[in-house]
Design a protein around this motif. Structure first.
Motif, PDB file in Angstrom:
ATOM      1  N   MET A 236       0.830  -1.177   0.000  1.00  0.00           N
ATOM      2  CA  MET A 236       0.000   0.000   0.000  1.00  0.00           C
ATOM      3  C   MET A 236       0.873   1.237   0.000  1.00  0.00           C
ATOM      4  O   MET A 236       1.943   1.247   0.571  1.00  0.00           O
ATOM      5  CB  MET A 236      -0.885  -0.002   1.236  1.00  0.00           C
ATOM      6  N   ARG A 237       0.367   2.250  -0.603  1.00  0.00           N
ATOM      7  CA  ARG A 237       1.113   3.511  -0.636  1.00  0.00           C
ATOM      8  C   ARG A 237       1.050   4.189   0.726  1.00  0.00           C
ATOM      9  O   ARG A 237       0.090   4.038   1.465  1.00  0.00           O
ATOM     10  CB  ARG A 237       0.501   4.448  -1.684  1.00  0.00           C
ATOM     11  N   ASN A 238       2.080   4.977   1.007  1.00  0.00           N
ATOM     12  CA  ASN A 238       2.086   5.724   2.266  1.00  0.00           C
ATOM     13  C   ASN A 238       1.127   6.904   2.210  1.00  0.00           C
ATOM     14  O   ASN A 238       0.605   7.321   3.230  1.00  0.00           O
ATOM     15  CB  ASN A 238       3.496   6.218   2.582  1.00  0.00           C
ATOM     16  N   HIS A 239       0.901   7.432   1.031  1.00  0.00           N
ATOM     17  CA  HIS A 239       0.007   8.582   0.863  1.00  0.00           C
ATOM     18  C   HIS A 239      -1.064   8.207  -0.159  1.00  0.00           C
ATOM     19  O   HIS A 239      -0.866   8.363  -1.366  1.00  0.00           O
ATOM     20  CB  HIS A 239       0.800   9.803   0.379  1.00  0.00           C
TER      21      HIS A 239
ATOM     22  N   ILE B 154     -10.892   8.315  -0.070  1.00  0.00           N
ATOM     23  CA  ILE B 154      -9.568   7.864  -0.436  1.00  0.00           C
ATOM     24  C   ILE B 154      -9.724   6.782  -1.487  1.00  0.00           C
ATOM     25  O   ILE B 154     -10.498   5.834  -1.309  1.00  0.00           O
ATOM     26  CB  ILE B 154      -8.808   7.323   0.787  1.00  0.00           C
ATOM     27  N   ALA B 155      -8.987   6.895  -2.566  1.00  0.00           N
ATOM     28  CA  ALA B 155      -9.046   5.917  -3.649  1.00  0.00           C
ATOM     29  C   ALA B 155      -7.936   4.888  -3.453  1.00  0.00           C
ATOM     30  O   ALA B 155      -6.791   5.232  -3.181  1.00  0.00           O
ATOM     31  CB  ALA B 155      -8.881   6.618  -4.995  1.00  0.00           C
ATOM     32  N   VAL B 156      -8.316   3.613  -3.536  1.00  0.00           N
ATOM     33  CA  VAL B 156      -7.337   2.532  -3.469  1.00  0.00           C
ATOM     34  C   VAL B 156      -7.539   1.629  -4.673  1.00  0.00           C
ATOM     35  O   VAL B 156      -8.632   1.542  -5.237  1.00  0.00           O
ATOM     36  CB  VAL B 156      -7.468   1.705  -2.164  1.00  0.00           C
ATOM     37  N   SER B 157      -6.487   0.933  -5.034  1.00  0.00           N
ATOM     38  CA  SER B 157      -6.588   0.011  -6.164  1.00  0.00           C
ATOM     39  C   SER B 157      -7.398  -1.213  -5.743  1.00  0.00           C
ATOM     40  O   SER B 157      -7.614  -1.457  -4.544  1.00  0.00           O
ATOM     41  CB  SER B 157      -5.197  -0.421  -6.619  1.00  0.00           C
TER      42      SER B 157
ATOM     43  N   LYS C  90      -6.477  -4.290  -5.903  1.00  0.00           N
ATOM     44  CA  LYS C  90      -5.588  -5.169  -5.143  1.00  0.00           C
ATOM     45  C   LYS C  90      -5.479  -4.695  -3.685  1.00  0.00           C
ATOM     46  O   LYS C  90      -5.552  -5.502  -2.755  1.00  0.00           O
ATOM     47  CB  LYS C  90      -4.206  -5.207  -5.791  1.00  0.00           C
ATOM     48  N   GLU C  91      -5.290  -3.399  -3.473  1.00  0.00           N
ATOM     49  CA  GLU C  91      -5.200  -2.862  -2.116  1.00  0.00           C
ATOM     50  C   GLU C  91      -6.505  -3.078  -1.354  1.00  0.00           C
ATOM     51  O   GLU C  91      -6.506  -3.394  -0.164  1.00  0.00           O
ATOM     52  CB  GLU C  91      -4.862  -1.373  -2.150  1.00  0.00           C
ATOM     53  N   PHE C  92      -7.638  -2.923  -2.042  1.00  0.00           N
ATOM     54  CA  PHE C  92      -8.938  -3.135  -1.414  1.00  0.00           C
ATOM     55  C   PHE C  92      -9.098  -4.591  -0.984  1.00  0.00           C
ATOM     56  O   PHE C  92      -9.592  -4.880   0.118  1.00  0.00           O
ATOM     57  CB  PHE C  92     -10.058  -2.728  -2.375  1.00  0.00           C
ATOM     58  N   GLU C  93      -8.673  -5.526  -1.828  1.00  0.00           N
ATOM     59  CA  GLU C  93      -8.759  -6.950  -1.488  1.00  0.00           C
ATOM     60  C   GLU C  93      -7.886  -7.268  -0.278  1.00  0.00           C
ATOM     61  O   GLU C  93      -8.267  -8.050   0.596  1.00  0.00           O
ATOM     62  CB  GLU C  93      -8.352  -7.805  -2.689  1.00  0.00           C
TER      63      GLU C  93
END
Length: 113
Positions: A1-4, A16-19, A21-24
């Protein structure tokens, strides 16, 4: 995950938008945490029950002292006297209660530690 994480506004609401993959990953972590929390509650309940049992055992031994055993002492050292055994039972019950934060239930004699 990104720090920002990427911050966006949708219908005037900051989000906040997450990809995908990050959401999973977040969902998997949430499921694991829920499972661990349930196990920890069961473990805590078992420890509280054991602490109550130790208290009951100490009270029973205190009310009806057992005669000293005439057997030979164990090879690891001298046998426990009744008083030493009662003291150790109470010490351990107190120690566990301090960790779990649970007081005795249904007896009212001791206050939560």
């Amino acid at each position: 995950m990104r720090n920002h994480p990427q911050q966006i506004v949708v219908d005037g609401q900051p989000m906040i938008a997450v990809s995908v993959k990050e959401f999973e990953i977040l969902l998997a972590t949430r499921r694991q945490l829920g499972s661990q929390t349930a196990r920890m509650r069961l473990l805590r309940d078992a420890v509280v029950d054991m602490t109550d049992y130790l208290d009951t055992l100490a009270e029973t031994l205190d009310a009806d002292p057992l005669p000293e055993s005439q057997e030979a002492p164990p090879p690891s050292g001298p046998p426990h006297t009744d008083l030493a055994l009662l003291t150790e039972i109470r010490r351990r019950a107190h120690q566990v209660r301090a960790i779990t934060g649970a007081g005795r239930t249904g007896r009212g004699r001791h206050s939560p530690v």
